[in-house]
Each structure stands twice: as structure tokens, then as C-alpha cells.
Design a protein around this motif. Structure first.
Motif, PDB file in Angstrom:
ATOM      1  N   ASP A 163       0.845  -1.194   0.000  1.00  3.58           N
ATOM      2  CA  ASP A 163       0.000   0.000   0.000  1.00  3.58           C
ATOM      3  C   ASP A 163       0.879   1.243   0.000  1.00  3.58           C
ATOM      4  O   ASP A 163       1.923   1.270   0.652  1.00  3.58           O
ATOM      5  N   ASN A 192      -2.326  -1.246  -3.639  1.00  2.00           N
ATOM      6  CA  ASN A 192      -3.293  -0.464  -2.878  1.00  2.00           C
ATOM      7  C   ASN A 192      -2.872   0.999  -2.808  1.00  2.00           C
ATOM      8  O   ASN A 192      -1.822   1.321  -2.254  1.00  2.00           O
ATOM      9  N   CYS A 254      -6.360  -1.162  -6.091  1.00  2.00           N
ATOM     10  CA  CYS A 254      -7.342  -0.645  -5.136  1.00  2.00           C
ATOM     11  C   CYS A 254      -7.133   0.862  -5.055  1.00  2.00           C
ATOM     12  O   CYS A 254      -6.066   1.327  -4.623  1.00  2.00           O
ATOM     13  N   GLU A 282     -10.356  -1.075  -9.056  1.00  2.00           N
ATOM     14  CA  GLU A 282     -11.546  -0.863  -8.240  1.00  2.00           C
ATOM     15  C   GLU A 282     -11.405   0.486  -7.533  1.00  2.00           C
ATOM     16  O   GLU A 282     -10.476   0.681  -6.738  1.00  2.00           O
ATOM     17  N   TYR A 284     -13.000   2.895  -4.858  1.00  2.00           N
ATOM     18  CA  TYR A 284     -13.905   2.772  -3.727  1.00  2.00           C
ATOM     19  C   TYR A 284     -14.446   4.150  -3.353  1.00  2.00           C
ATOM     20  O   TYR A 284     -13.717   4.998  -2.820  1.00  2.00           O
ATOM     21  N   ALA A 304     -13.394  -4.144   0.240  1.00  2.00           N
ATOM     22  CA  ALA A 304     -12.150  -4.058  -0.521  1.00  2.00           C
ATOM     23  C   ALA A 304     -11.253  -5.271  -0.255  1.00  2.00           C
ATOM     24  O   ALA A 304     -10.622  -5.802  -1.182  1.00  2.00           O
ATOM     25  N   ASP A 307     -12.804  -8.180  -2.185  1.00  2.00           N
ATOM     26  CA  ASP A 307     -12.560  -8.045  -3.622  1.00  2.00           C
ATOM     27  C   ASP A 307     -11.149  -8.516  -3.973  1.00  2.00           C
ATOM     28  O   ASP A 307     -10.951  -9.281  -4.925  1.00  2.00           O
ATOM     29  N   ALA A 308     -10.175  -8.046  -3.213  1.00  2.00           N
ATOM     30  CA  ALA A 308      -8.786  -8.405  -3.494  1.00  2.00           C
ATOM     31  C   ALA A 308      -8.532  -9.886  -3.239  1.00  2.00           C
ATOM     32  O   ALA A 308      -7.813 -10.543  -4.001  1.00  2.00           O
TER      33      ALA A 308
END
Length: 322
Positions: A163, A192, A254, A282, A284, A304, A307-308
């Protein structure tokens, strides 16, 4: 003009709680780097707690140069005897945070996928500037390939994720492996809300700037200075928005809608797709930077993660060849 009402209500409450935690300490700008990191660990500790318990957690010292990189291997009860691994790189602007601040996040991925998750405790800036963390990441990925079988890892099913600054390292590591002739080593990328461009000059850097949205434009620029050692333009290996992006593994991006980094993430998704990479993006709605850390209180973060996890299971579902 900032309008925090565009945030998801649970994410807004998460940010308020985090900001209250910061307010109990001196500002990071007023203290030395060691104290700043200690404060950051304390502020994030409540969000790293709770959640599922792993069947096993091992700290491994992976040799690198004259020293070693610490890797924390999370093994869920549902892990196969020889299964996939997600090598994960925490965020924090290459400057703050650790595998401890991201412990809950990594355990969530392990539990929801049934895969082992290897958290990489890379060296931080400004003491260890680019490319130290990236080189350490390469060493750990190579160790997972060469020695992972001894700890239950199928070396043919390695994913790399992260991330923010960690997503930068994950993507750059995949580019490095491709350029070294090992493009097939990494099978999937989990990215992310990544930091990909040191210029920090897109619309979202202005629109979502500041504490109400978790991360500020000037804060991000400071992180880049720590990582690079100055204000010179980052080379493609540090800022992958400038890199050649062909022949890379499938990627899940993400993207938080209310994040200073949103636009560079959208740009990265487009560039990866244009280069022929299979991309799932995606976005969000109402999410801020670091919103995955709100998993204990946010339905959006929960979605989330799911989804991942579904995407990773599809990407790495192939069993070990016999």
C-alpha cells in the motif's frame, strides 16, 4: 475548499479517530526521526490489533549484504502444505510504519485467501534511501523462490503487494524482475493506493489535500524527498509512472476516491492496460488514503479486502505442479 462530507461516514470516523491519536503527541515535524516513528507506531497500534488469529507466525531473517531483512510469515489455518504466498510491503512514505503497524492488514489477506503472507520489514528513509528498500525487496522475493518450499510456499505462486509506498516498491520490484529476465517469477500484483509519481501535481493532489482526507500533498512530497535524498526528478525505477510497463503480471489496483494519490493511480491503471497488462481497477467511493486500516469498523474496507482476496485466489489458484 475541502468537503469531508464526500467521505464514507465510517471512513470519516476512522480518520477522526486517527487524528485524535496524533493530537495526543507532539507533531512529527517537531521531533527526531526515531521519536516520529515511535509515535507513528503508537497511533496506528489500535488499528493493527484484533482480527483473526493465525495458525502460525514466524519471523525470518533473510540474508541481505552484510545484514538481513526481517520477514514476518503469517500462516492461516486454511493454508495448503505447499501454497501461494503474498509478499507484502507496508506503506508509510518509505519513512514510517512497519510490519507491526500493518499486522492486521496482512492477517486479513492471509485469512481471506488461505495463502501465507510474508511481510517485508524493509529499511526506511532517510537513513536508507533509494534503492535500498527496493533491493531488499528483490532479495526477499528471491529467497521465497529459492527457500520458500521449506516454509510451505509454492515458489511458482508468488504474488507481491503493498500500500502507498509499499505499492510503489511492489510494482518496481516486478519491473526489476522483468528487466532481469525473470518476468514469470511474480504471478500477480496487489497495488493499494500506490505512490507512483514524485511530481504530486494532479488535480486530486489539490482536491483531497490535508488531514481531513488522511494524507497531504506536502506530506507526500516530503516522503519523496526522504526516499530520493532531494528534490531531483525520480528515475523510472523509483517512480514507475515513468517506467516501461509491458510484460508485467496481472494487477489489482485498489483506488481510494478521496485520496491525493487517486489520479496517479487512475493514470497508472490506464498505462498498465495500454502496455498490455491485465488490470482490475476498483475505485472505492468515499474511501480515503489508508482506508484499509479501518477494517475493524468499515464495511467499505471489508468489501475491498474481499474483492482483493477473490482476485488473488483466481490469479494464484493453480496447484503446485507435480
Amino acid at each position: 475548499m475541502q468537503r469531508p462530507d464526500d467521505l464514507d461516514p465510517e471512513i470519516r470516523q476512522f480518520i477522526a479517530s486517527v487524528q485524535a491519536g496524533w493530537a495526543r503527541h507532539p507533531s512529527l515535524a517537531s521531533v527526531g526521526i526515531a521519536q516520529a516513528r515511535a509515535i507513528a507506531e503508537q497511533v496506528r497500534a489500535p488499528w493493527a490489533a484484533g482480527g483473526t488469529v493465525m495458525a502460525r507466525v514466524d519471523d525470518i531473517a533473510v540474508p541481505h549484504g552484510a545484514g538481513a531483512v526481517r520477514v514476518r510469515l503469517h500462516t492461516p489455518a486454511s493454508a495448503a502444505a505447499a501454497g501461494p504466498v503474498l509478499a507484502y510491503l507496508h506503506g508509510g512514505g518509505w519513512t514510517l510504519f512497519s510490519i507491526a503497524t500493518h499486522d492486521r492488514l496482512m492477517r486479513e489477506y492471509a485469512q481471506r485467501t488461505g495463502f501465507r503472507v510474508a511481510g517485508i520489514d524493509y529499511s526506511l528513509s532517510p537513513e536508507a534511501r533509494f534503492p535500498r528498500a527496493l533491493d531488499e525487496t528483490a532479495t526477499v522475493i528471491g529467497w521465497l523462490r529459492d527457500h520458500g518450499a521449506a516454509v510451505g510456499i509454492d515458489p511458482g505462486r508468488i504474488a507481491v503487494g503493498g500500500d502507498s509506498a509499499g505499492a510503489n516498491l511492489a510494482l518496481s520490484a516486478a519491473i526489476d524482475r522483468r528487466d532481469a529476465g525473470e518476468g514469470g517469477l511474480i504471478k500477480a500484483l496487489l497495488l493499494n493506493y500506490g505512490a507512483y509519481d514524485d511530481r504530486c501535481d494532479r488535480m486530486s493532489h489539490h482536491r483531497y489535500d490535508g488531514a481531513p482526507y488522511m494524507l497531504g500533498r506536502d506530506e507526500m512530497r516530503g516522503f519523496w524527498r526522504n526516499y530520493l535524498g532531494g528534490d531531483t526528478a525520480a528515475p523510472p525505477r523509483a517512480a514507475p509512472i515513468r517506467a516501461a510497463l509491458g510484460a508485467l503480471p496481472p494487477a489489482f489496483l485498489c483506488i481510494a476516491e478521496c485520496d491525493v494519490l487517486r489520479d496517479e493511480n487512475l493514470d497508472m491503471a490506464q498505462r498498465l492496460e495500454a502496455a498490455g497488462t491485465v488490470v482490475r481497477r476498483e475505485v472505492y467511493p468515499g474511501a480515503s488514503h489508508s482506508f484499509l486500516d479501518a477494517i475493524s469498523s468499515s464495511a467499505l474496507a471489508d468489501r475491498a479486502f474481499d474483492d482483493a482476496a477473490r482476485w488473488l485466489k483466481h490469479a494464484l489458484g493453480r496447484p503446485l505442479a507435480r
